[in-house]
Design a protein around this motif. Structure first.
Motif, short mmCIF file in Angstrom:
data_model
loop_
_atom_site.label_atom_id
_atom_site.label_comp_id
_atom_site.label_asym_id
_atom_site.label_seq_id
_atom_site.Cartn_x
_atom_site.Cartn_y
_atom_site.Cartn_z
N ASN A 267 8.68 2.74 1.57
CA ASN A 267 9.77 1.77 1.65
C ASN A 267 10.56 1.84 0.34
OD1 ASN A 267 11.34 -0.66 1.48
ND2 ASN A 267 10.03 -1.56 3.04
N ASN B 253 12.76 -0.05 -0.88
CA ASN B 253 13.02 -1.36 -1.49
C ASN B 253 11.80 -1.88 -2.26
OD1 ASN B 253 15.65 -1.47 -0.31
ND2 ASN B 253 14.71 -2.09 1.63
N THR B 254 10.61 -1.68 -1.70
CA THR B 254 9.38 -2.17 -2.34
C THR B 254 8.62 -1.07 -3.06
OG1 THR B 254 8.03 -1.75 -0.37
CG2 THR B 254 9.14 -3.89 -0.52
N VAL C 42 6.44 0.86 -1.82
CA VAL C 42 5.09 0.90 -1.28
C VAL C 42 5.02 2.01 -0.23
CG1 VAL C 42 3.34 -0.36 0.04
CG2 VAL C 42 4.66 -1.53 -1.74
N GLU D 231 -1.75 0.98 3.65
CA GLU D 231 -0.77 0.66 2.62
C GLU D 231 -1.27 1.21 1.28
OE1 GLU D 231 1.44 -3.44 1.80
OE2 GLU D 231 -0.56 -3.41 0.87
N VAL E 268 -0.38 1.04 -2.79
CA VAL E 268 0.39 0.24 -3.75
C VAL E 268 0.12 0.74 -5.16
CG1 VAL E 268 0.80 -2.10 -4.61
CG2 VAL E 268 0.21 -1.74 -2.20
#
Length: 313
Positions: free
Chosen positions: A155, A157-158, A160, A173, A175
């Motif tokens: 993503n 935007n994040t 991640v 996920e 991170v």
């Protein structure tokens, strides 16, 4: 007058230089997150996308460059490799995912084992790597503790990463907690997928509804439709979007998918029952969709794609 000798200062300077050089040598081989983001080598986002092909257990996977305007294969990278701090070269034959990051570089994931010669407990199995997609040269980031991450996405935007747990109805996920993307969350179960169907493709898309994740699922057998779903990032019920036609082109296959905002289309890997040369179909991205959406032949000829990059910016 008292004389002042320069020898003590010279000794201190030499000692300090030695310490700094030693520290540099120890750290030079490490891929910190800052280092990963600095040396950007990405091509023009609007011109090309990349895919990796399905691993057959014998022949090394390739990183395939595709021209977005024509669908032509414009480059096939040399063998993907990683050279560790001991100058040992590892061939990364078994590739499972590839994606474009928010800062313009490319990352990929490996399966287990990375090639038939290595121990299945090696940390480079089921791992995340930064990669130069034109040369295959790679830098190790981290290893997934619970299995292979396939169909990689990030993503923008994040920042991640997300992927499927080895082409299954579960999402993972990844991170960065100042640990080189070493935090793996999940796997989170995706529910609501039709009985007997398995997610084999994952992609970010972008439209008036924002940036979100979609997945493509198939079931074994000829004449069985491929299905497209909206996928929740942390598990839960998937939202049905549409069935994909033609059945003969997409049935029963490994439906790797990738989206490009500049040409506003979703690319979908063709299945084994297609009468066409292996390659990709295209789906114009124009939601909401009807119950069935037609796709058409596009390009990427000669390859069975495990995953494709996506560009949503």
């Amino acid at each position: 007058m008292k004389r002042f000798s320069l020898f003590p200062l010279l000794a201190i300077g030499v000692f300090a230089a030695f310490i700094l050089l030693n520290a540099y040598q120890k750290d030079a081989g490490l891929d910190t997150v800052k280092g990963i983001k600095d040396d950007v080598t990405a091509s023009n986002r609007a011109q090309v996308c990349y895919g990796v092909n399905v691993y057959d257990g014998v022949n090394p996977c390739s990183i395939i460059q595709l021209d977005n305007a024509t669908g032509n294969v414009t480059n096939v990278a040399a063998q993907a490799t990683y050279v560790d701090n001991n100058n040992i070269t590892y061939n990364l034959d078994n590739l499972k995912g590839i994606c474009l990051t928010g800062w313009g570089q490319y990352f990929m994931t490996t399966g287990n084992p990375i090639n038939p010669t290595v121990n299945p407990t090696l940390i480079y199995n089921n791992a995340l790597f930064k990669v130069d997609p034109t040369t295959g040269q790679s830098s190790y980031a981290s290893t997934c503790p619970f299995g292979t991450v396939s169909d990689l996405e990030q993503n923008p935007n994040t920042l991640v990463f997300y992927g499927l747990l080895d082409n299954s109805n579960s999402i993972v996920e990844i991170v960065d907690n100042n640990n080189n993307y070493g935090t793996y969350n999940g796997p989170f179960a995706i529910t609501g997928i039709a009985a007997g169907y398995t997610l084999k493709g994952l992609s970010l898309v972008s439209d008036v509804n924002g940036v979100y994740m979609v997945g493509c699922a198939t079931r074994a057998g000829a004449g069985i439709t491929a299905k497209l779903y909206r996928i929740p990032l942390n598990g839960g019920p998937a939202g049905f979007l549409t069935d994909l036609d033609p059945l003969a082109a997409l049935a029963g296959g490994h439906c790797g998918i990738g989206f490009d905002i500049d040409i506003n289309q979703l690319l979908i890997n063709r299945g084994p029952f297609s009468q066409l040369i292996p390659g990709l179909n295209r789906m114009p991205w124009n939601p909401p969709f009807g119950p069935v959406t037609m796709t058409g032949a596009w390009g990427g000829l000669g390859w069975d794609y495990e995953d494709l990059t996506s560009d949503v910016q």
